[in-house]
Design a protein around this motif. Structure first.
Motif, short mmCIF file in Angstrom:
data_model
loop_
_atom_site.label_atom_id
_atom_site.label_comp_id
_atom_site.label_asym_id
_atom_site.label_seq_id
_atom_site.Cartn_x
_atom_site.Cartn_y
_atom_site.Cartn_z
N TRP A 160 -3.59 -10.02 135.39
CA TRP A 160 -2.82 -9.11 134.52
C TRP A 160 -1.90 -9.93 133.62
O TRP A 160 -1.21 -10.83 134.09
CB TRP A 160 -2.00 -8.18 135.41
N SER A 205 -0.83 -7.31 128.39
CA SER A 205 -1.29 -7.03 127.03
C SER A 205 -1.18 -5.54 126.75
O SER A 205 -1.40 -4.71 127.62
CB SER A 205 -2.75 -7.50 126.91
N THR A 248 -4.19 -3.48 127.44
CA THR A 248 -4.34 -3.24 128.88
C THR A 248 -3.39 -2.14 129.33
O THR A 248 -3.79 -1.21 130.03
CB THR A 248 -4.04 -4.54 129.65
N ARG A 260 -4.58 1.42 128.33
CA ARG A 260 -5.59 2.03 129.20
C ARG A 260 -5.02 2.32 130.58
O ARG A 260 -5.36 3.31 131.22
CB ARG A 260 -6.79 1.10 129.35
N TYR A 261 -4.16 1.43 131.00
CA TYR A 261 -3.53 1.59 132.31
C TYR A 261 -2.72 2.88 132.38
O TYR A 261 -2.83 3.66 133.32
CB TYR A 261 -2.63 0.38 132.54
N ASN A 287 -10.70 -3.20 130.58
CA ASN A 287 -9.60 -4.11 130.31
C ASN A 287 -10.02 -5.56 130.51
O ASN A 287 -9.21 -6.46 130.38
CB ASN A 287 -8.41 -3.80 131.21
N LEU A 340 -10.63 -7.00 133.23
CA LEU A 340 -10.10 -7.57 134.47
C LEU A 340 -11.22 -7.59 135.50
O LEU A 340 -12.13 -6.79 135.39
CB LEU A 340 -8.93 -6.75 134.97
#
Lengths: 457, 194
Positions: free
Chosen positions: A209, A212, A215, A218-219, B126, B128
């Motif tokens: 992580w 960003s 990120t 969307r999170y 993402n 990840l």
């Protein structure tokens, strides 16, 4: 950003903390040497857990007859404990999901621990139906899977099977929700720690992580979606648990009020347990600036509201029993209040209804010691509520010839104690190794009430 | 535009700010200036920043809806198949297709599939897990999860020019400006870059 401009919104975090302070205050207890108090609490919890394990092993080796059950009372302590723990497990998701949807920003200080509490409570709950099967090594038969025992499937018409789906689904989603919330904080810990092992572990679980904005975007979306999904889920779980009872034809169980009554009771007991734990945590880990009297008061108000619903449910049950003109139903309730287990009924009323009335007074809501005592009383009361519902209906149903009473054995008591041991052991491990407060989320609401804006910068 | 795009010799330029308002203003300025390939790194989510950076809204919800519908249909018809076709139980002649009794499990599976779709979708979209990323090359970047705010303009942006972009970033008055190197400074596949 320091001065308070808004009179309507009080800051959620006190003492003018900066972003760096938030990280420092929450990560520091994880980095310093393990305290003696932690070890003492941990050893006691593990000791109690071991007693519980011994009781369960003895029960499995010998048979469920070591409990005080008999032909009439087939569900007693085991299912009481199951419903009790599942109820406690409702506050976590309520705080993280429902309060999130209602934009209750104060939730950020308590949601992490409440979610952890949920997961541990559901684990405690899950043990009881499994050991109650008597042959826990066959518990996987509850799962519908292709097998070589003929075409043989589970019965999807059984509320017990619904329960299996509801509980396992709830556990999985609570765990996922909790983990998703942890990812950014694990990254914070990864960037802070000096120990290589910790860095590797936190690094592994934080999935790289980097904060960003793509990120985060969307999170946030997923967090909202999960909250939206978990909200009906949390309501469904205790509803389905109540159907275990409501779909049967036992007097006192066969009522449509049970689902809302159980859900309100679950929220009520869950918040009481959150308060019990958080009041200890904020003191021991010096998080007074994050879990403020404002938070405590809010939770007391939720307890007061749900306690009112629970009280209304008790009264409605009595009225409906009277109004139904059904002799069995009427007897079930007279027997509840005045029968041989009458004292448990009055324990329930006293602890859940009378004790909560103190929360009408702001002075008492903001008095930490007083709130702590009442939260413990409510925990006790809610355990008795489950016991009353399950036990009094079973001991005396239709045929007086089949009446029987139940007395818990030492094994029953040891198993109950063991579940508390497990709960506290897990909670202590959580407090030692993971951030108790959602660091990223608290930073997001740090300016709330400070610059006249609601949250963020 | 050529078919083989030469890899820029750096990943980008990164500016560090110490307050959320500052990075928000900086991102808006950068967008006005015409930069697209940029990203901000912050210790907490900032919704306003997403618009300032011109990030398109995620379509994840649609994917989650599909997962949920799949879970619902799968859950329902699996129970139908089990209870009506593969293992019918005659209980006092009651109908085999007792669909209202399958709703609880159908509901739970809808939620379960949606939630898995949401989380797995988020993690993969993402990119990840990604433990190695050029931004981690910046020395002070570990503060991005603490209390500093970073804006990175990537070298792949058509408007990117090492000198001009640096001048532009300086005009935003950041605390630091850093050159972000690639993870492997020497690109193993393009040795001739040297």
């Amino acid at each position: 950003m320091a001065e308070v401009l808004s009179l309507l919104r009080k800051p959620l975090v006190l003492d003018n903390k900066s972003y760096a302070d938030v990280t420092h205050d929450i990560a520091k207890p994880l980095e310093r040497k393990t305290s003696t108090a932690w070890w003492a609490a941990f050893i006691i919890s593990v000791g109690v857990l071991l007693i519980g394990i011994a009781a369960v092993v003895y029960q499995i080796v010998t048979g469920v007859g070591v409990w005080g059950l008999n032909n009439t009372v087939g569900w007693a302590f085991d299912i009481t404990n199951f419903v009790f723990w599942i109820g406690i497990g409702h506050a976590g998701t309520l705080i993280s999901a429902i309060l999130f949807l209602f934009r209750q920003k104060w939730r950020t200080s308590v949601n992490r621990s409440a979610e952890a509490m949920t997961i541990f409570a559901v684990m405690c709950a899950g043990i009881f139906p499994i050991i109650h099967t008597g042959r826990p090594w066959f518990a996987f038969w509850l799962v519908p899977y292709p097998n070589f025992r003929g075409p043989l499937w589970v019965n999807f018409r059984s509320p017990l099977e619904w329960d299996m789906f509801a509980i396992s689904c709830y556990f999985t989603i609570s765990l996922v929700f909790w983990y998703v919330g942890l990812i950014p904080d694990l990254a914070t810990l990864r960037d802070r720690t000096t120990s290589t092992i910790k860095q590797k572990l936190y690094g592994f679980f934080s999935l790289g992580w980097n904060g960003s904005n793509r990120t985060w975007h969307r999170y946030e979306k997923v967090y909202l979606l999960l909250a939206g999904l978990a909200t009906p889920l949390v309501v469904s779980v205790h509803t389905i648990v109540s159907w275990d009872f409501a779909t049967s034809v036992i007097p006192g169980w066969h009522t449509t009020i049970l689902p809302p009554y159980f859900v309100a009771g679950a929220v009520f007991s869950g918040f009481a347990m959150v308060l019990t734990l958080m009041l200890i945590v904020r003191k021991v880990m010096s998080l007074e600036a994050y879990i403020t009297t404002h938070h405590i008061e809010n939770m007391c108000k939720v307890i007061l509201a749900t306690g009112g619903i629970v009280g209304l449910a008790y009264a409605t049950e009595l009225f409906v029993a009277y109004y139904s003109a059904n002799g069995y139903e009427q007897f079930a309730f007279i027997n509840r209040a005045l029968g041989p287990y009458g004292w448990t009924y009055w324990m329930m009323v006293g602890c859940n209804i009378l004790a909560t009335q103190f929360f009408w007074f702001k002075k008492l809501r903001t008095n930490v010691i007083w709130v702590f005592i009442i939260s413990v009383i409510i925990n006790v009361g809610m355990w008795f509520e489950r016991f009353v519902i399950i036990m009094t209906s079973l001991t005396r149903d239709y045929l007086p010839a089949s009446w029987a009473s139940f007395t818990p054995t030492i094994i029953d008591l040891a198993t109950l104690a063991g579940s508390f041991g497990l709960f506290f052991t897990l909670f202590l491990l959580f407090a030692r190794f993971l951030p108790m407060v959602a660091i990223g989320e608290v930073k997001g609401v740090l300016n709330y009430g400070r610059n006249g804006k609601g949250g963020h910068a | 535009m050529t078919f083989f795009v030469k890899r820029p010799d750096i990943y980008g330029l990164m500016a560090e700010f110490d307050a959320p308002e500052k990075i928000l203003a900086a991102a808006e300025r950068a967008k006005q200036e015409g930069y697209h390939d940029m990203d901000a790194f912050t210790p907490f989510p900032m919704e306003e920043l997403t618009d300032a950076l011109g990030i398109r809204h995620s379509k994840l919800s649609l994917f989650v809806l599909c997962c949920g519908l799949f879970g619902m249909l799968f859950g329902f018809f699996f129970q139908y198949w089990v209870s009506v076709i593969d293992y019918p139980l005659n209980i006092g002649g009651r109908p085999l297709n007792s669909w209202p009794q399958w709703i609880p499990v159908t509901f739970e599976l809808t939620i379960l599939f949606s939630a898995f779709g949401a989380v797995i979708g988020m993690i993969f979209r993402n990119g990840l897990p990604r433990p190695v990323h050029p931004v981690f090359n910046v020395d002070r970047f570990e503060l991005a999860t603490k209390d500093k705010f970073f804006l990175c303009i990537e070298a792949v942006d058509p408007k990117f020019d090492k000198e001009k972009t640096r001048k532009f970033l300086e005009s935003l008055k950041p605390d630091y400006i850093t050159v972000v190197d690639h993870v492997h400074t020497k690109d193993p596949y393009h040795q001739d870059d040297e």
